[in-house]
Write a protein that holds these residues in place. Structure first.
Motif, mmCIF file in Angstrom:
data_model
loop_
_atom_site.group_PDB
_atom_site.id
_atom_site.type_symbol
_atom_site.label_atom_id
_atom_site.label_comp_id
_atom_site.label_asym_id
_atom_site.label_seq_id
_atom_site.Cartn_x
_atom_site.Cartn_y
_atom_site.Cartn_z
ATOM 1 N N GLU A 17 15.764 -60.832 56.710
ATOM 2 C CA GLU A 17 14.965 -62.000 56.335
ATOM 3 C C GLU A 17 15.360 -62.610 54.983
ATOM 4 O OE1 GLU A 17 12.827 -65.089 57.164
ATOM 5 O OE2 GLU A 17 13.189 -63.461 58.588
ATOM 6 N N PRO A 18 15.600 -61.824 53.927
ATOM 7 C CA PRO A 18 15.931 -62.421 52.625
ATOM 8 C C PRO A 18 17.273 -63.167 52.576
ATOM 9 C CG PRO A 18 15.242 -60.132 52.357
ATOM 10 C CD PRO A 18 15.397 -60.379 53.825
ATOM 11 N N VAL A 19 18.124 -62.986 53.584
ATOM 12 C CA VAL A 19 19.433 -63.661 53.561
ATOM 13 C C VAL A 19 19.518 -64.820 54.544
ATOM 14 C CG1 VAL A 19 20.594 -61.557 52.773
ATOM 15 C CG2 VAL A 19 20.560 -62.097 55.215
ATOM 16 N N ARG A 20 18.466 -65.068 55.294
ATOM 17 C CA ARG A 20 18.524 -66.118 56.330
ATOM 18 C C ARG A 20 18.838 -67.502 55.766
ATOM 19 N NH1 ARG A 20 17.561 -65.193 61.753
ATOM 20 N NH2 ARG A 20 16.595 -63.191 62.180
ATOM 21 N N GLY A 21 18.261 -67.860 54.627
ATOM 22 C CA GLY A 21 18.542 -69.167 54.027
ATOM 23 C C GLY A 21 20.006 -69.321 53.676
ATOM 24 N N TRP A 22 20.621 -68.258 53.186
ATOM 25 C CA TRP A 22 22.054 -68.270 52.874
ATOM 26 C C TRP A 22 22.882 -68.404 54.150
ATOM 27 C CZ3 TRP A 22 25.565 -63.784 53.292
ATOM 28 C CH2 TRP A 22 26.825 -64.032 52.747
ATOM 29 N N GLY A 25 22.917 -71.871 55.253
ATOM 30 C CA GLY A 25 23.527 -72.811 54.322
ATOM 31 C C GLY A 25 22.550 -73.568 53.443
ATOM 32 N N VAL A 26 21.296 -73.143 53.378
ATOM 33 C CA VAL A 26 20.314 -73.849 52.548
ATOM 34 C C VAL A 26 20.071 -73.162 51.203
ATOM 35 C CG1 VAL A 26 19.154 -74.964 54.484
ATOM 36 C CG2 VAL A 26 18.348 -72.746 53.685
ATOM 37 N N ASP A 27 20.446 -71.894 51.086
ATOM 38 C CA ASP A 27 20.292 -71.155 49.833
ATOM 39 C C ASP A 27 21.653 -70.678 49.353
ATOM 40 O OD1 ASP A 27 17.527 -71.354 49.942
ATOM 41 O OD2 ASP A 27 17.263 -69.399 50.902
ATOM 42 N N GLY A 28 21.713 -70.356 48.074
ATOM 43 C CA GLY A 28 22.918 -69.760 47.521
ATOM 44 C C GLY A 28 23.033 -68.305 47.947
ATOM 45 N N PRO A 29 24.129 -67.659 47.558
ATOM 46 C CA PRO A 29 24.326 -66.260 47.938
ATOM 47 C C PRO A 29 23.202 -65.367 47.419
ATOM 48 C CG PRO A 29 26.308 -67.173 46.922
ATOM 49 C CD PRO A 29 25.229 -68.187 46.759
ATOM 50 N N PRO A 30 22.793 -64.405 48.220
ATOM 51 C CA PRO A 30 21.745 -63.477 47.781
ATOM 52 C C PRO A 30 22.307 -62.483 46.769
ATOM 53 C CG PRO A 30 22.571 -62.832 49.927
ATOM 54 C CD PRO A 30 23.244 -64.128 49.580
ATOM 55 N N PRO A 31 21.438 -61.805 46.032
ATOM 56 C CA PRO A 31 21.912 -60.742 45.142
ATOM 57 C C PRO A 31 22.667 -59.676 45.946
ATOM 58 C CG PRO A 31 19.599 -61.235 44.723
ATOM 59 C CD PRO A 31 19.993 -61.976 45.972
ATOM 60 N N ARG A 32 23.680 -59.095 45.325
ATOM 61 C CA ARG A 32 24.526 -58.122 46.021
ATOM 62 C C ARG A 32 23.728 -56.995 46.693
ATOM 63 N NH1 ARG A 32 30.070 -56.303 45.970
ATOM 64 N NH2 ARG A 32 30.122 -54.066 46.327
ATOM 65 N N PRO A 33 22.729 -56.383 46.027
ATOM 66 C CA PRO A 33 21.983 -55.303 46.698
ATOM 67 C C PRO A 33 21.239 -55.776 47.955
ATOM 68 C CG PRO A 33 21.575 -55.247 44.332
ATOM 69 C CD PRO A 33 22.317 -56.522 44.616
ATOM 70 N N VAL A 34 20.764 -57.006 47.941
ATOM 71 C CA VAL A 34 20.061 -57.562 49.103
ATOM 72 C C VAL A 34 21.044 -57.778 50.245
ATOM 73 C CG1 VAL A 34 18.771 -59.580 49.950
ATOM 74 C CG2 VAL A 34 18.251 -58.600 47.692
ATOM 75 N N LEU A 35 22.201 -58.344 49.930
ATOM 76 C CA LEU A 35 23.238 -58.564 50.939
ATOM 77 C C LEU A 35 23.718 -57.231 51.501
ATOM 78 C CD1 LEU A 35 25.165 -60.406 52.490
ATOM 79 C CD2 LEU A 35 26.688 -60.350 50.492
ATOM 80 N N ALA A 36 23.972 -56.273 50.621
ATOM 81 C CA ALA A 36 24.441 -54.958 51.065
ATOM 82 C C ALA A 36 23.433 -54.299 52.004
ATOM 83 C CB ALA A 36 24.716 -54.066 49.859
ATOM 84 N N ALA A 37 22.157 -54.396 51.680
ATOM 85 C CA ALA A 37 21.119 -53.797 52.533
ATOM 86 C C ALA A 37 21.105 -54.446 53.910
ATOM 87 C CB ALA A 37 19.750 -53.913 51.869
ATOM 88 N N ALA A 38 21.238 -55.756 53.959
ATOM 89 C CA ALA A 38 21.249 -56.463 55.248
ATOM 90 C C ALA A 38 22.458 -56.057 56.084
ATOM 91 C CB ALA A 38 21.224 -57.973 55.022
ATOM 92 N N VAL A 39 23.618 -55.999 55.457
ATOM 93 C CA VAL A 39 24.846 -55.644 56.176
ATOM 94 C C VAL A 39 24.769 -54.199 56.670
ATOM 95 C CG1 VAL A 39 27.329 -55.280 55.932
ATOM 96 C CG2 VAL A 39 26.278 -57.362 55.026
#
Length: 127
Positions: A17-22, A25-39
């Motif tokens: 959910e926290p990376v959906r905007g990215w 294409g509506v939000d900038g890149p998420p913080p690395r820990p958030v992206l890592a958790a999603a991946v």
């Protein structure tokens, strides 16, 4: 090595959910820990849903998992490898991109006779 606890669908959705905007294409890149958790959560969910050791899925620098039933690989480079970047991986997991389009566009490298994940993506709870 102890077995990993299954990932509940709610945990999968909460990680993405926290990376959906990215991804849209509506939000900038998420913080690395958030992206890592999603991946990591999505890759581990795939391995949980399609258990096996015949395909290695790599999403550097965050995770590599083995999945898909078939012959197990133990040494060197596996014969069946899927590799992509974090954004493409998450777009595939959520259904924002299709497997065929990502492979044709060169955003996914898939080598080997078992490295076809189109039947397993998007991930069920994220559709």
């Amino acid at each position: 090595m102890p077995a990993t606890a299954p990932i509940p669908a709610d945990e999968l959705r909460a990680a993405v959910e926290p990376v959906r905007g990215w991804l849209d294409g509506v939000d900038g890149p998420p913080p690395r820990p958030v992206l890592a958790a999603a991946v990591r959560t999505t890759a581990r969910w795939l391995a949980q849903q399609v258990p096996g050791r015949s395909v290695e899925v790599r999403v550097p620098p965050h995770v590599a998992v083995q999945c898909v039933p078939g012959p197990r690989h133990t040494r060197g480079t596996p014969p069946n490898v899927v590799e992509t970047d974090p954004r493409t991986w998450l777009r595939l997991c959520t259904g924002a991109d299709t497997w065929a389009d990502a492979v044709a566009g060169g955003r996914v490298s898939a080598s080997g006779s078992r490295a076809e994940l189109g039947a397993h993506l998007p991930l069920g709870p994220l559709r």
